[in-house]
Design a protein around this motif. Structure first.
Motif, PDB file in Angstrom:
ATOM      1  N   MET A 118       0.823  -1.208   0.000  1.00  0.00           N
ATOM      2  CA  MET A 118       0.000   0.000   0.000  1.00  0.00           C
ATOM      3  C   MET A 118       0.854   1.253   0.000  1.00  0.00           C
ATOM      4  N   PHE A 166      -2.086   9.491 -15.367  1.00  0.00           N
ATOM      5  CA  PHE A 166      -2.678  10.125 -14.195  1.00  0.00           C
ATOM      6  C   PHE A 166      -4.196  10.153 -14.303  1.00  0.00           C
ATOM      7  N   THR A 220      -6.212   8.049 -15.158  1.00  0.00           N
ATOM      8  CA  THR A 220      -6.938   6.834 -14.771  1.00  0.00           C
ATOM      9  C   THR A 220      -7.243   6.821 -13.278  1.00  0.00           C
ATOM     10  N   SER A 221      -6.770   7.834 -12.547  1.00  0.00           N
ATOM     11  CA  SER A 221      -7.055   7.907 -11.111  1.00  0.00           C
ATOM     12  C   SER A 221      -8.547   8.061 -10.873  1.00  0.00           C
ATOM     13  N   ALA A 222      -9.016   7.502  -9.766  1.00  0.00           N
ATOM     14  CA  ALA A 222     -10.414   7.672  -9.380  1.00  0.00           C
ATOM     15  C   ALA A 222     -10.486   8.786  -8.344  1.00  0.00           C
ATOM     16  N   ASP A 223     -11.192   9.851  -8.666  1.00  0.00           N
ATOM     17  CA  ASP A 223     -11.264  11.010  -7.774  1.00  0.00           C
ATOM     18  C   ASP A 223     -11.901  10.653  -6.438  1.00  0.00           C
ATOM     19  N   ARG A 224     -11.308  11.218  -5.376  1.00  0.00           N
ATOM     20  CA  ARG A 224     -11.917  11.028  -4.063  1.00  0.00           C
ATOM     21  C   ARG A 224     -12.527  12.327  -3.536  1.00  0.00           C
ATOM     22  N   ARG A 254      -7.900  18.054  -5.832  1.00  0.00           N
ATOM     23  CA  ARG A 254      -7.907  16.866  -6.697  1.00  0.00           C
ATOM     24  C   ARG A 254      -6.501  16.363  -6.956  1.00  0.00           C
ATOM     25  N   GLU A 255      -5.606  17.288  -7.311  1.00  0.00           N
ATOM     26  CA  GLU A 255      -4.243  16.862  -7.633  1.00  0.00           C
ATOM     27  C   GLU A 255      -3.581  16.218  -6.421  1.00  0.00           C
ATOM     28  N   ASN A 297      -5.305  12.742  -5.706  1.00  0.00           N
ATOM     29  CA  ASN A 297      -5.001  11.757  -6.746  1.00  0.00           C
ATOM     30  C   ASN A 297      -3.526  11.374  -6.790  1.00  0.00           C
ATOM     31  N   THR A 303      -1.816  10.064  -4.607  1.00  0.00           N
ATOM     32  CA  THR A 303      -1.509   8.886  -3.810  1.00  0.00           C
ATOM     33  C   THR A 303      -2.682   7.907  -3.824  1.00  0.00           C
ATOM     34  N   ASN A 304      -2.380   6.619  -3.630  1.00  0.00           N
ATOM     35  CA  ASN A 304      -3.442   5.626  -3.482  1.00  0.00           C
ATOM     36  C   ASN A 304      -3.625   5.222  -2.036  1.00  0.00           C
ATOM     37  N   ASP A 305      -2.865   5.853  -1.143  1.00  0.00           N
ATOM     38  CA  ASP A 305      -2.976   5.506   0.273  1.00  0.00           C
ATOM     39  C   ASP A 305      -4.325   5.945   0.827  1.00  0.00           C
ATOM     40  N   ALA A 323     -13.171  10.417   1.658  1.00  0.00           N
ATOM     41  CA  ALA A 323     -12.167   9.922   2.593  1.00  0.00           C
ATOM     42  C   ALA A 323     -12.579  10.456   3.960  1.00  0.00           C
TER      43      ALA A 323
END
Lengths: 131, 317
Positions: free
Chosen positions: B1, B13, B15-19, B37-38, B41, B43-45, B70
């Protein structure tokens, strides 16, 4: 919950973004997420718009400038391809049109009432660069 | 992780899924959400976030909606830093006692506006950095209290017209120089402080990833062009940001361990400061004959600051 009056609000409120368990949101695309009613994704700001962006995929080079600079997560990109504009969340700021590098632009702003097929048919031609 | 997300180019970049979700109530063309957003995106943590009171907090948590995918908390104007420091301390304690249900290592990020960071929450941030929590503090620096109607903050630059320092016949607006927050935070002994801008996304992601992966309190100052208070067309947010970074009004640099200064972006063609000022309504009065001398002063100030940064980069002290 949505029908509570102003004096019935909880003082410290916790809102859940999702219904049910989620394991790894960072790698789950929006269509696969179990959004709850209190996530703003389920709301719409479409009525903020005066002008709307129209996407013409014939000229798009998938540079993704519009995706990175969109402040409202409204440019939908899947598998490195730009596939359209999310009209529920777009506020019509016009940043995507400004940053579009193609000639003619593959995104242009039009009045909200205009028909998409008509403007696509009358898309501007390639402009010669000033020398 | 916990490995760093690899982002080679913009296509990858994307392909990131916005949180961070749409239908928040930020103004059309607001740079805050581009920055958020930047950062999210990059990190995937797992992320644990907090916001100080300000545009970002007010617009993304309007009951009964939340725009955050999150864990996110808001308490007060001054304490996004201490709220996240508390969460970090708790996580550390529970982990040491072996009482965590899942063994995941989230990253802790606090957001604050320039009012909440430069003025109101300054003491709290200073405390967090002194105690050395493993967190990142991000300032969304729009140089004004935009949420309450444009009062000056200690980040407002000279000559800018704000509602509490209006320009007119006798005054040219704000008279105080902008606080050099980056140097102050570097002087706390922070392992990483950086100034970033949303239009230089690659630079931003690199800084954020470095900030998140270094242990200890890190500080990011992100320039956030405000279409409402800087008074420009919403579509020009990226263009104004480009002018700001290319005219060196916002030089992009990082300071490692309080000593090593690296300039992370050198514009190919340096734009005169006049162009940056002319693009915004808040500096409109500077172009009257009476105040024209201020433009020259602006240019001199920016030049000497750039000179200082370059010399510091060379000297490595």
């Amino acid at each position: 919950m949505l029908n509570k009056g102003w004096d019935e609000f909880e003082i410290g409120a916790m809102l859940r973004s999702f219904d049910g368990p989620t394991s790894n949101i960072a790698t789950t695309l929006q269509e696969d997420r179990p959004y709850s009613q209190s996530n703003s994704f389920t709301a719409s700001v479409a009525d903020w718009r005066i002008e709307k962006p129209v996407f013409n995929k014939d000229y798009c080079i998938d540079c993704q400038f519009c995706w990175i600079y969109c402040p409202d997560m409204s440019i939908i990109s899947r598998d490195k391809k730009m596939i359209g504009v999310d009209m529920d969340h777009c506020k019509g700021c016009g940043i995507c049109v400004e940053v579009c590098p193609t000639n003619p632009k593959s995104l242009l702003m039009f009045q909200e009432k205009e028909d998409e097929d008509t403007v696509l048919a009358a898309w501007p031609e390639k402009e010669d660069k000033e020398k | 992780m916990s490995e760093i997300k690899k982002i080679k180019n913009l296509k990858e970049f994307s392909t990131s899924a916005d949180r961070f979700e749409g239908a928040n109530l930020l103004c059309p063309g607001c740079a805050h959400s581009i920055i958020v957003r930047e950062i999210l995106n990059a990190t995937n943590d797992d992320l644990i976030l907090s916001s100080s009171t300000g545009c970002l907090e007010v617009c993304t948590a309007v009951y009964p909606y939340t725009s955050w995918d999150a864990s996110w908390i808001h308490i007060g104007f001054e304490n996004s830093s201490t709220a996240i420091a508390g969460a970090e301390a708790m996580h550390k304690a529970l982990k040491a006692k072996g009482r965590l249900k899942q063994d995941r290592d989230p990253k802790f990020v606090a957001f604050g506006g320039d009012g909440a960071s430069y003025d109101i929450g300054f003491q709290w941030i200073s405390g967090c950095f002194e105690r050395g929590h493993d967190m990142m503090y991000v300032v969304l620096d729009n140089e004004v209290y935009a949420n309450t109607g444009g009062q000056r903050s200690s980040s407002t630059p000279i000559g800018s017209s704000a509602t509490t320092s209006p320009a007119g016949r006798v005054s040219y607006g704000e008279k105080m120089n902008k606080k050099d927050m980056l140097s102050i935070m570097a002087a706390h002994g922070s392992p990483y402080v950086a100034q970033v801008a949303p239009n230089k996304w690659k630079n931003m992601i690199k800084a954020v990833q470095q900030g998140l992966n270094i242990e200890g309190p890190t500080f990011i100052n992100a320039m956030s062009a405000c279409t409402t208070e800087w008074k420009f067309d919403p579509a020009d947010t990226v263009a104004i940001s480009d002018l700001a970074t290319d005219s060196l009004v916002f030089p992009l640099y990082e300071i490692i361990d309080g000593k090593e200064l690296n300039i992370t972006y050198r514009p190919k063609n340096i734009v005169p400061v006049e162009e940056y000022l002319a693009a915004q309504g808040r500096f409109k009065h500077l172009f009257k004959d009476q105040y024209k001398y201020l433009i020259k002063e602006w240019q001199e100030r920016v030049d000497s600051n750039w000179e200082y940064l370059q010399r510091r980069e060379e000297a490595r002290v």
